[in-house]
Enzyme design. Structure first.
Site, short mmCIF file in Angstrom:
data_model
loop_
_atom_site.label_atom_id
_atom_site.label_comp_id
_atom_site.label_asym_id
_atom_site.label_seq_id
_atom_site.Cartn_x
_atom_site.Cartn_y
_atom_site.Cartn_z
N THR A 29 0.86 -1.19 0.00
CA THR A 29 0.00 0.00 0.00
C THR A 29 0.88 1.23 0.00
OG1 THR A 29 -1.79 -1.07 1.16
CG2 THR A 29 -1.60 1.32 1.47
N ARG A 63 -15.19 -5.99 2.31
CA ARG A 63 -14.28 -5.50 3.36
C ARG A 63 -13.59 -4.19 2.94
NH1 ARG A 63 -8.47 -4.37 3.84
NH2 ARG A 63 -7.88 -4.73 5.99
N GLY A 70 -10.53 -1.54 4.40
CA GLY A 70 -9.44 -1.44 5.38
C GLY A 70 -9.27 -0.04 5.92
N THR A 77 0.56 1.42 6.81
CA THR A 77 0.45 0.25 5.95
C THR A 77 0.39 -0.97 6.86
OG1 THR A 77 1.51 -0.97 4.14
CG2 THR A 77 3.00 0.10 5.69
N GLY A 78 -0.17 -2.05 6.35
CA GLY A 78 -0.28 -3.25 7.17
C GLY A 78 -1.72 -3.64 7.39
N GLY A 95 -5.06 -3.46 8.23
CA GLY A 95 -5.88 -2.27 8.44
C GLY A 95 -6.78 -2.32 9.67
C1 SD4 Z 1 -5.53 -2.68 4.32
N1 SD4 Z 1 -3.70 -1.39 5.12
O1 SD4 Z 1 -6.37 -2.77 3.44
C2 SD4 Z 1 -4.20 -2.06 3.96
C3 SD4 Z 1 -3.30 -3.15 3.47
C4 SD4 Z 1 -1.90 -2.73 3.29
O2 SD4 Z 1 0.06 -2.93 2.27
O3 SD4 Z 1 -1.40 -1.82 3.87
N2 SD4 Z 1 -1.18 -3.37 2.45
O4 SD4 Z 1 -5.70 -3.10 5.45
#
Ligand code: SD4
Length: 331
Positions: A191, A219, A221, A242-243, A245
Site C-alpha cells: 500500500t 471488506r 481497510g 500500511t499493514g 488495516g
Molecule cells: C488494508 N492497510 O487494506 C491495507 C493493506 C496494506 O500494504 O497496507 N497493504 O488493510
C-alpha cells in the site's frame, strides 16, 4: 485639583511634561535599532512514502521542485503505483477479494483539512483521483462501491479491467485452498501512503490500496479512512499507515500519531508510540505487520513497525533516500 497636586508633588509641570515627551521621542530616535526578527529557515520541500516506491517519490518531487503544491505532488506520486501492474496491492493489478472482485480504497487530504475518499471502488485505475474529485466536487467525504464508480464515470474516468494475467492466475491458484491468513510482510504490504511538504510549507497526504488480498467481499481497510490510514494537520504534520488495516482502525493510528506530534513527540517517537498502542491491544499476538510513517512541519520524518522489513522512501533536495526501518517493536 488632584492632577495639579500630583504634578506639583512630582515636580512636573505641563511644560516639563512636554519636554519629557520630546526627550523620550529623541531617545527613541537614538535607540539602537531593534534586532531584526530572525527569518525562519527556508522551507524545504520533501516527499515520503511507505515502502520502496522510488518512481512515486521521484514524481512527487518533480512536482514539488517545479514549485507545485503538496496536494498535486501526493496525487501524482501515488498514481505511479496505481498504474504499475507489477505492484499487486495498488490500483491496476491489485489482487482481488475472495469472490474475484478487485476493489480499491483510497483517500487524500489537503492543507486545509479537506479530504476525500473512495471505498470498494471497482474498474477504475486511479482511485486517488476519484477521491480528490469527491473532495473537490461534492459536499461529501466518502463515496462507496457502485455510487463511487458511477460518480467516477460522471467525472470522466474510464472503465478498465483491473485484473492482470498474473493476478488472475494467482487467484485461480488461491481458490484451490481458499486459505485466508495474515503473513508478515509477504502479505502484499505494498500500500502506498505518501506525505509531502511544498515550498510554502503546506502538507498534504494520499493513501491508496487494493487492500488485503482475498479479503471477504465488501471488506474495507484503514487506507481510505481519514484518521486511520492517513491524517494531515497542516499545523503539526502528517502520518500514514500500511499493514493490517483492522489494527490501524482500532487505534485511529494516523490521527493518534499526528496528535502525539502535536504534544511534542518527534515523528519517530510518535510512530513508536502508535505501534505500542496497537501491540498493547494485541498482547501475545505478533502475527501481523503494521508500519507507520510520519512527517512534522519542520520536515523531520520517522517510521516504526511491528516486524523488521518495513521501509520508507524519502525524496528531498538531498535526493533519494531509502530508509529501512531498523527499529521495530520488541516489547
Ligand atoms: C488494508 N492497510 O487494506 C491495507 C493493506 C496494506 O500494504 O497496507 N497493504 O488493510
Amino acid at each position: 485639583m488632584q492632577r495639579r497636586k500630583f504634578l506639583k508633588k512630582s515636580g512636573l509641570t505641563t511644560a516639563g511634561l512636554m519636554s519629557a515627551s520630546v526627550l523620550a521621542s529623541c531617545k527613541t530616535e537614538n535607540k539602537p535599532e531593534k534586532a531584526a526578527t530572525p527569518t525562519p529557515p527556508a522551507i524545504k520541500p520533501i516527499a515520503i512514502c511507505t515502502w520502496n516506491f522510488m518512481n512515486a517519490t521521484a514524481k512527487a518531487w518533480e512536482v514539488l521542485n517545479k514549485g507545485g503544491n503538496s496536494l498535486d505532488a501526493v496525487e501524482q506520486g501515488v498514481m505511479i503505483e496505481e498504474a504499475d501492474v507489477t505492484n499487486e496491492t495498488v490500483g491496476k493489478g491489485g489482487r482481488p477479494d475472495r469472490d474475484g472482485n478487485v476493489t480499491l480504497d483510497a483517500c487524500i487530504m489537503d492543507k486545509d483539512g479537506n479530504c476525500g475518499s473512495v471505498v470498494y471502488l471497482q474498474n477504475i485505475v486511479h482511485p486517488i483521483s476519484v477521491a480528490r474529485k469527491v473532495m473537490e466536487e461534492t459536499p461529501h467525504i466518502i463515496l462507496a462501491g457502485k455510487g463511487a464508480e458511477q460518480f467516477a464515470y460522471e467525472q470522466g474516468f474510464k472503465k478498465e479491467d483491473l485484473f492482470t494475467e498474473s493476478t488472475r492466475k494467482q487467484y485461480e491458484e488461491w481458490k484451490k485452498t481458499s486459505k485466508y491468513e495474515t503473513t508478515i510482510n509477504i502479505e502484499n504490504h505494498d500500500t502506498i501512503g505518501m506525505l509531502a511538504i511544498d515550498e510554502k510549507g503546506d502538507i498534504a497526504g494520499a493513501c491508496t490500496t487494493s487492500g488485503m488480498a482475498y479479503k471477504v467481499a465488501g471488506r474495507v481497510g484503514d487506507s481510505p479512512i481519514i484518521g486511520a490510514g492517513l491524517y494531515v494537520d497542516n499545523e503539526v504534520g502528517g502520518a500514514t499507515a500500511t499493514g493490517v488495516g483492522e489494527e490501524v482502525i482500532r487505534t485511529v493510528g494516523s490521527f493518534l500519531i499526528v496528535e502525539l506530534m502535536r504534544q511534542g513527540k518527534s515523528p519517530q517517537e510518535a510512530c513508536e508510540e502508535g505501534v505500542k498502542r496497537i501491540m498493547k491491544k494485541n498482547e501475545g499476538r505478533k502475527d501481523f505487520q503494521i508500519g507507520f510513517l510520519a512527517i512534522n512541519k519542520q520536515g523531520e520524518t520517522g517510521g516504526y513497525c511491528v516486524h523488521p522489513g518495513f521501509t520508507y522512501r524519502e525524496y528531498s533536495e538531498k535526493g533519494h533516500e531509502n530508509r529501512q526501518v531498523e527499529s521495530f517493536y520488541k516489547g
